[in-house]
Design a protein around this motif. Structure first.
Motif, PDB file in Angstrom:
ATOM      1  N   LEU A 178       0.798  -1.205  -0.009  1.00  0.00           N
ATOM      2  CA  LEU A 178       0.043  -0.026  -0.076  1.00  0.00           C
ATOM      3  C   LEU A 178       0.988   1.124   0.044  1.00  0.00           C
ATOM      4  N   SER A 179       0.549   1.923  -0.804  1.00  0.00           N
ATOM      5  CA  SER A 179       1.413   3.441  -0.891  1.00  0.00           C
ATOM      6  C   SER A 179       0.417   4.788  -1.156  1.00  0.00           C
ATOM      7  N   ASP A 180       0.986   5.882  -0.575  1.00  0.00           N
ATOM      8  CA  ASP A 180       0.119   7.154  -0.742  1.00  0.00           C
ATOM      9  C   ASP A 180       0.377   7.677  -2.180  1.00  0.00           C
ATOM     10  N   ASN A 181       1.249   7.086  -2.892  1.00  0.00           N
ATOM     11  CA  ASN A 181       1.508   7.471  -4.289  1.00  0.00           C
ATOM     12  C   ASN A 181       2.442   6.648  -5.146  1.00  0.00           C
ATOM     13  N   GLU A 182       1.937   7.088  -6.378  1.00  0.00           N
ATOM     14  CA  GLU A 182       2.920   6.095  -7.482  1.00  0.00           C
ATOM     15  C   GLU A 182       4.421   6.222  -7.441  1.00  0.00           C
ATOM     16  N   LYS A 183       4.849   7.370  -7.054  1.00  0.00           N
ATOM     17  CA  LYS A 183       6.393   7.390  -7.149  1.00  0.00           C
ATOM     18  C   LYS A 183       7.042   6.515  -5.986  1.00  0.00           C
ATOM     19  N   GLN A 184       6.461   6.402  -4.868  1.00  0.00           N
ATOM     20  CA  GLN A 184       6.715   5.489  -3.898  1.00  0.00           C
ATOM     21  C   GLN A 184       6.959   4.220  -4.443  1.00  0.00           C
ATOM     22  N   ILE A 185       6.148   3.831  -5.216  1.00  0.00           N
ATOM     23  CA  ILE A 185       5.738   2.559  -5.699  1.00  0.00           C
ATOM     24  C   ILE A 185       6.939   2.089  -6.623  1.00  0.00           C
ATOM     25  N   ALA A 186       6.878   3.166  -7.580  1.00  0.00           N
ATOM     26  CA  ALA A 186       7.888   2.965  -8.639  1.00  0.00           C
ATOM     27  C   ALA A 186       9.442   3.013  -8.302  1.00  0.00           C
ATOM     28  N   ASP A 187       9.669   3.809  -7.136  1.00  0.00           N
ATOM     29  CA  ASP A 187      11.086   4.054  -6.448  1.00  0.00           C
ATOM     30  C   ASP A 187      11.368   2.410  -5.881  1.00  0.00           C
ATOM     31  N   ALA A 188      10.469   1.854  -4.962  1.00  0.00           N
ATOM     32  CA  ALA A 188      10.464   0.837  -4.347  1.00  0.00           C
ATOM     33  C   ALA A 188      10.696  -0.293  -5.435  1.00  0.00           C
ATOM     34  N   GLU A 189       9.903  -0.355  -6.461  1.00  0.00           N
ATOM     35  CA  GLU A 189      10.150  -1.278  -7.586  1.00  0.00           C
ATOM     36  C   GLU A 189      11.506  -1.285  -8.083  1.00  0.00           C
ATOM     37  N   GLN A 190      12.019  -0.048  -8.485  1.00  0.00           N
ATOM     38  CA  GLN A 190      13.388   0.028  -9.076  1.00  0.00           C
ATOM     39  C   GLN A 190      14.337  -0.636  -7.923  1.00  0.00           C
ATOM     40  N   ALA A 191      14.194  -0.224  -6.814  1.00  0.00           N
ATOM     41  CA  ALA A 191      15.156  -0.673  -5.625  1.00  0.00           C
ATOM     42  C   ALA A 191      15.127  -2.205  -5.458  1.00  0.00           C
ATOM     43  N   LEU A 192      13.863  -2.654  -5.779  1.00  0.00           N
ATOM     44  CA  LEU A 192      13.847  -4.203  -5.618  1.00  0.00           C
ATOM     45  C   LEU A 192      14.577  -4.825  -6.970  1.00  0.00           C
ATOM     46  N   LYS A 193      14.431  -4.121  -7.879  1.00  0.00           N
ATOM     47  CA  LYS A 193      15.006  -4.509  -9.220  1.00  0.00           C
ATOM     48  C   LYS A 193      16.696  -4.544  -9.114  1.00  0.00           C
ATOM     49  N   ASN A 194      16.956  -3.644  -8.563  1.00  0.00           N
ATOM     50  CA  ASN A 194      18.654  -3.476  -8.333  1.00  0.00           C
ATOM     51  C   ASN A 194      19.080  -4.462  -7.451  1.00  0.00           C
ATOM     52  N   ALA A 195      18.367  -4.677  -6.364  1.00  0.00           N
ATOM     53  CA  ALA A 195      18.647  -5.953  -5.345  1.00  0.00           C
ATOM     54  C   ALA A 195      18.584  -7.269  -6.031  1.00  0.00           C
ATOM     55  N   GLY A 196      18.126  -7.277  -7.193  1.00  0.00           N
ATOM     56  CA  GLY A 196      17.921  -8.856  -7.621  1.00  0.00           C
ATOM     57  C   GLY A 196      16.918  -9.665  -7.083  1.00  0.00           C
ATOM     58  N   ILE A 197      15.812  -8.966  -6.466  1.00  0.00           N
ATOM     59  CA  ILE A 197      14.691  -9.572  -5.716  1.00  0.00           C
ATOM     60  C   ILE A 197      13.291  -9.285  -6.579  1.00  0.00           C
ATOM     61  N   LEU A 198      13.019  -8.633  -7.466  1.00  0.00           N
ATOM     62  CA  LEU A 198      11.860  -8.399  -8.176  1.00  0.00           C
ATOM     63  C   LEU A 198      12.091  -9.461  -9.292  1.00  0.00           C
ATOM     64  N   LEU A 199      10.822 -10.152  -9.448  1.00  0.00           N
ATOM     65  CA  LEU A 199      10.926 -11.101 -10.562  1.00  0.00           C
ATOM     66  C   LEU A 199      10.329 -10.510 -11.811  1.00  0.00           C
ATOM     67  N   GLU A 200      10.937 -10.554 -12.956  1.00  0.00           N
ATOM     68  CA  GLU A 200      10.323  -9.599 -14.107  1.00  0.00           C
ATOM     69  C   GLU A 200       9.968 -10.781 -15.138  1.00  0.00           C
TER      70      GLU A 200
END
Length: 179
Positions: free
Chosen positions: A157-179
């Motif tokens: 849950l988030s207050d805005n789309e930017k928080q989600i986009a930033d978290a998504e990018q950080a998870l990608k950078n950490a090799g955690i997000l499955l694409e």
């Protein structure tokens, strides 16, 4: 409530419901039991009956939470699909909460039981630390360990789309997000 007063069951359930609604944060069954002079098991039964009446109460890793407007409809909801070793769970959760997200749950597809989910409801590093500590103390297995290939999903849950986009990018950078 005070002393050794015990409310009749229906009044106690109304009191519990009012308390959870007014708090807006989780409260454990033990705490509710102490406040109402009944056992934690009685509270578990009360919560089950309230849920059966379709009250939006969830059991989180911190206790029972009444789902109100502040943690529901006004928030943006997103699902992340993740895969990582169990040792990276704390890092994964910290990435999300550090970007202002609340991690609502974890879900997996179990080969026998099908879809399984568990409420997490963490929104800061202290709550993540407490969650990890409780897993360790209970010697519990992360739900992701029960999924084929460790693939799991988190609803955030988030207050805005930017928080989600930033978290998504950080998870990608950490090799955690499955694409």
């Amino acid at each position: 409530m005070s002393g050794n007063d015990r409310l009749p069951a229906e009044e106690r359930r109304k009191w519990i419901l009012d308390k959870l609604k007014s708090l807006g944060v989780p409260m454990t069954g033990k705490e509710l039991g102490e406040l109402t002079n009944v056992s934690r098991q009685v509270i578990v039964g009360d919560i089950t009956l309230l849920k059966a009446k379709e009250e939006p109460i969830i059991a989180t890793s911190q206790g029972y939470l009444y789902l109100s407007e502040q943690n529901g409809p006004n928030k943006i909801e997103k699902t992340f699909v993740c895969k990582h070793a169990s040792e990276k769970t704390e890092d994964e959760l910290n990435i999300m909460v550090d970007h202002g997200l609340t991690v609502k749950d974890v879900r997996i597809e179990h080969p026998v039981y099908g879809d399984l989910s568990a409420s997490i409801m963490v929104s800061n590093r202290q709550e993540v630390k407490d969650f990890i500590r409780r897993i360790d103390i209970a010697n519990a297995v992360y739900l992701s360990k029960l999924a084929e290939g460790g693939i799991h999903m988190h609803t955030v849950l988030s207050d805005n789309e930017k928080q989600i986009a930033d978290a998504e990018q950080a998870l990608k950078n950490a090799g955690i997000l499955l694409e």
